[in-house]
Scaffold this active site. Structure first.
Site, PDB file in Angstrom:
ATOM      1  NE  ARG A 170      -9.403  -7.408   6.832  1.00 21.84           N
ATOM      2  CZ  ARG A 170      -8.734  -7.460   8.225  1.00 21.84           C
ATOM      3  NH1 ARG A 170      -9.654  -8.305   9.110  1.00 21.84           N
ATOM      4  NH2 ARG A 170      -7.780  -7.702   8.209  1.00 21.84           N
ATOM      5  CB  THR A 178     -12.164  -4.037  18.116  1.00 22.71           C
ATOM      6  OG1 THR A 178     -11.173  -3.555  16.650  1.00 22.71           O
ATOM      7  CG2 THR A 178     -11.751  -4.486  18.960  1.00 22.71           C
ATOM      8  CB  CYS A 183      -5.987  -0.600  11.571  1.00 20.11           C
ATOM      9  SG  CYS A 183      -5.099  -2.513  11.246  1.00 20.11           S
ATOM     10  CB  THR A 197      -6.926  -1.128  17.750  1.00 15.74           C
ATOM     11  OG1 THR A 197      -6.282  -1.477  17.500  1.00 15.74           O
ATOM     12  CG2 THR A 197      -7.021   1.014  18.412  1.00 15.74           C
ATOM     13  CD  GLU A 221      -1.016  -4.620  16.544  1.00 17.17           C
ATOM     14  OE1 GLU A 221      -0.263  -4.725  15.410  1.00 17.17           O
ATOM     15  OE2 GLU A 221      -2.396  -3.945  15.941  1.00 17.17           O
ATOM     16  CG  PHE A 257       1.842   7.347   7.815  1.00 19.80           C
ATOM     17  CD1 PHE A 257       3.184   5.951   7.766  1.00 19.80           C
ATOM     18  CD2 PHE A 257       0.845   6.578   7.693  1.00 19.80           C
ATOM     19  CE1 PHE A 257       2.563   4.381   8.147  1.00 19.80           C
ATOM     20  CE2 PHE A 257      -0.021   5.209   8.212  1.00 19.80           C
ATOM     21  CZ  PHE A 257       0.945   4.723   7.741  1.00 19.80           C
TER      22      PHE A 257
HETATM   23  C1  UGA Z   1      -1.749   0.507  10.887  1.00 19.31           C
HETATM   24  C2  UGA Z   1      -0.543   1.096  11.798  1.00 19.31           C
HETATM   25  O1  UGA Z   1       0.535   1.639  10.931  1.00 19.31           O
HETATM   26  C3  UGA Z   1      -0.212   0.057  12.351  1.00 19.31           C
HETATM   27  O2  UGA Z   1       1.061   0.552  13.133  1.00 19.31           O
HETATM   28  C4  UGA Z   1      -0.892  -0.788  13.318  1.00 19.31           C
HETATM   29  O3  UGA Z   1      -0.495  -1.418  14.167  1.00 19.31           O
HETATM   30  C5  UGA Z   1      -1.848  -1.555  12.528  1.00 19.31           C
HETATM   31  O4  UGA Z   1      -2.609  -0.270  11.808  1.00 19.31           O
HETATM   32  C6  UGA Z   1      -3.055  -1.671  13.000  1.00 19.31           C
HETATM   33  O5  UGA Z   1      -3.789  -0.948  14.192  1.00 19.31           O
HETATM   34  O6  UGA Z   1      -3.660  -2.805  13.411  1.00 19.31           O
HETATM   35  P1  UGA Z   1      -1.388  -1.280   8.614  1.00 19.31           P
HETATM   36  O7  UGA Z   1      -2.759  -0.991   8.796  1.00 19.31           O
HETATM   37  O8  UGA Z   1      -1.026  -2.384   8.148  1.00 19.31           O
HETATM   38  O9  UGA Z   1      -1.005  -0.503   9.665  1.00 19.31           O
HETATM   39  O10 UGA Z   1      -1.082  -0.124   7.919  1.00 19.31           O
HETATM   40  P2  UGA Z   1      -0.551   1.289   7.675  1.00 19.31           P
HETATM   41  O11 UGA Z   1       1.164   0.990   7.269  1.00 19.31           O
HETATM   42  O12 UGA Z   1      -0.613   1.828   8.488  1.00 19.31           O
HETATM   43  O13 UGA Z   1      -1.320   1.468   5.733  1.00 19.31           O
HETATM   44  C7  UGA Z   1      -2.933   2.113   6.256  1.00 19.31           C
HETATM   45  C8  UGA Z   1      -3.687   3.052   5.235  1.00 19.31           C
HETATM   46  O14 UGA Z   1      -2.547   3.755   4.958  1.00 19.31           O
HETATM   47  C9  UGA Z   1      -2.629   1.845   3.416  1.00 19.31           C
HETATM   48  O15 UGA Z   1      -3.583   1.575   3.087  1.00 19.31           O
HETATM   49  C10 UGA Z   1      -2.106   2.977   2.487  1.00 19.31           C
HETATM   50  O16 UGA Z   1      -1.650   2.774   1.644  1.00 19.31           O
HETATM   51  C11 UGA Z   1      -2.308   4.273   3.517  1.00 19.31           C
HETATM   52  N1  UGA Z   1      -0.714   5.878   3.472  1.00 19.31           N
HETATM   53  C12 UGA Z   1       0.407   5.326   4.125  1.00 19.31           C
HETATM   54  C13 UGA Z   1      -1.355   6.474   2.693  1.00 19.31           C
HETATM   55  O17 UGA Z   1      -1.860   6.941   1.397  1.00 19.31           O
HETATM   56  N2  UGA Z   1       0.387   6.556   3.137  1.00 19.31           N
HETATM   57  C14 UGA Z   1       1.090   7.481   3.590  1.00 19.31           C
HETATM   58  O18 UGA Z   1       2.608   7.565   3.221  1.00 19.31           O
HETATM   59  C15 UGA Z   1       1.306   6.178   3.907  1.00 19.31           C
END
Ligand code: UGA
Length: 464
Positions: free
Chosen positions: A358, A96, A291, A131, A161, A280
């Site tokens: 990405r 999406t 995402c 999503t 998911e 987080f």
């Molecule tokens: C995110 C969600 O966490 C999932 O639950 C969801 O299913 C997914 O999107 C989706 O919609 O498909 P994801 O994109 O794999 O998962 O990555 P995250 O673990 O959420 O991290 C996202 C970003 O936030 C990363 O760049 C990470 O480095 C950053 N982040 C995360 C921080 O800067 N600080 C934090 O404390 C946590």
């Protein structure tokens, strides 16, 4: 992981879209014992998969792909129409992407719905997993009704998911909740059957789900059964909330830097409150990936379209956008300018354990460093090729190294942008002998500040 000795299962599932969500989902269902057909419009991808090659890096995927190609429980369809005809339940995991106005481009979801409607040969349940903005399922229902032969019945369900890249299988097999948006008992029963082994898993492993009041939505434990719109909003608001936590701690991180405090310790103290939670709250260069940034933008659009004040969401985005400037300005200050500087960049993926770049902060940061006249040597355990493929600017002043230590040769500063475990294990004596300067700027507050400082480096984090 769940044991797969669950006997023959009588339903065939299809997964439409075999990307970072669809492929782990398809292989996860195969591991649970279901017969799964995977389909994707990208024929290179389906060809690779049928040969046992994975199109991206994700821990555990290769092993499950080999296992279930061999067991015959995972098959790759030559086209989506065949997948529709041969299956009972279809999980839609297509992309999406972001449209120009920030909204989610739902054309792939609509295409999938049309394909199902046009090829239906009995009852089918379409399950939206991507999503999607609230009301997408309602629109999918309208598309289906336009194309469906009246002899057949297609129902729509929403089962978002929550997988994280880099931990997709772990999350699939150990979900913290399963959200099911349905309009009939039949659809609900089907989804409960499909997830039965995981539901049992939740019940065995889960802390009591009955903490506090039992929501009317809770049926069993940690299964949330809702209507379609609500399920869509649960997913979208989850990602927006996660983004909000990250931007919140990044704002606090700036405050720590100005006032003199350590954001890592603030996060520990803050996260001990069970109402807030410890996850987080890692400050740094901000959130990226396919995402959170895109879903946040789409959520802003949804709020606007529904005449709901979107300013909170816009602030989350603005804080995140400013992280790149913050990091680059800090480095410029530390090095007394960036022109002509040689810099080692460790970590390019948007997060560890993936090769996905990405919307990774690394792309904007490297771009900015080059604009300031610096040259960079890049290293990432998995994502270097993907980075170079998606990097749009001039690559004249970029070189790539095959290890963290090699990237550091002659560098005036080492910059960490993604927290791969191996960066903690770098031999610091060896590092000292290779670098030219002593600055380590840790964009993820990940390295051991004390250890690095003791080795004679000048360690800087974000908000510390
Ligand atoms: C995110 C969600 O966490 C999932 O639950 C969801 O299913 C997914 O999107 C989706 O919609 O498909 P994801 O994109 O794999 O998962 O990555 P995250 O673990 O959420 O991290 C996202 C970003 O936030 C990363 O760049 C990470 O480095 C950053 N982040 C995360 C921080 O800067 N600080 C934090 O404390 C946590």
């Amino acid at each position: 992981m769940i044991q797969s000795n669950l006997g023959i299962k009588d339903l065939t599932l299809s997964v439409l879209g075999l990307g970072h969500v669809g492929l782990p989902t398809a292989l996860g269902f195969a591991e649970l014992g279901w017969n799964v057909i995977g389909a994707d419009d990208d024929l290179d991808k389906t060809r690779m998969l049928s040969l046992g090659q994975t199109p991206f890096y994700e821990p555990g995927i290769k092993g499950l792909l080999d296992k279930h190609l061999e067991s015959g429980r995972f098959k790759v369809a030559t086209d989506s129409a065949t997948a529709v005809k041969e299956s009972d339940v279809l999980f839609v995991c297509v992309g999406t992407p972001q449209s120009e106005d920030g909204s989610a481009d739902l054309s792939q979801v609509e295409n999938a719905a049309r394909t199902v409607a046009q090829n239906t040969n009995g009852y089918k349940l379409i399950v939206e997993k991507s999503t999607n903005p609230v009301s997408t399922a309602e629109n999918v229902k309208m598309t289906i009704s336009q194309y469906l032969d009246t002899d057949h019945q297609v129902e729509v369900a929403v089962n978002p998911e929550f997988l994280r890249e880099g931990r997709a299988l772990e999350d699939f097999f150990n979900p913290d909740r399963i959200v099911i948006g349905v309009e009939s008992e039949r659809a609900k029963d089907l989804l409960f059957r499909i997830y039965e082994p995981l539901i049992n898993n939740i019940n065995q492993n889960g802390e009591s789900a009955n903490q506090g009041e039992v929501s009317p939505y809770m049926s069993g434990q940690k299964i949330v059964v809702t209507d379609l719109n609500t399920a869509e909003l649960i997913k979208h608001s989850s990602n927006a909330f996660l983004a909000m936590k990250v931007s919140f701690i990044n704002m606090v991180s700036d405050l720590c830097e100005s006032a003199g405090a350590d954001v890592n310790d603030v996060a520990i103290g803050l996260g001990m409150d069970p109402r807030i939670g410890p996850d987080f709250l890692r400050a740094g260069v901000g959130f990226g990936g396919y995402c959170l940034p895109k879903d946040l933008k789409a959520f802003i659009r949804i709020a606007k379209d529904n005449c709901v004040d979107e300013s909170l969401l816009e602030a989350i985005e603005m804080i995140n956008d400013q992280r790149v400037d913050r990091f680059v300005s800090k480095l410029a200050l530390l090095l007394d300018g960036l022109a002509g500087r040689k810099l080692a960049v460790w970590g390019l993926a948007f997060k560890p354990e993936t090769d996905d770049v990405r919307d990774a902060p690394s792309i904007k940061i490297v771009q900015r460093l080059l604009e300031h006249g610096a040259s960079v040597i890049l290293y990432d355990p998995q994502a270097t090729d993907q980075f170079m493929e998606s990097f749009q600017g001039s690559t004249e002043k970029i070189s790539c190294a095959s290890s963290a230590l090699d990237a550091a040769v002659g560098a005036e500063a080492v910059l960490l942008l993604c927290e791969w475990e191996e960066f903690k294990l770098v031999d610091l004596e060896e590092l000292r002998s290779r670098v030219d300067g002593r600055v380590v700027l840790d964009g993820r507050n990940f390295l051991d500040k004390k250890l690095i400082s003791e080795m004679g480096f000048s360690y800087y984090g974000m908000g510390r």
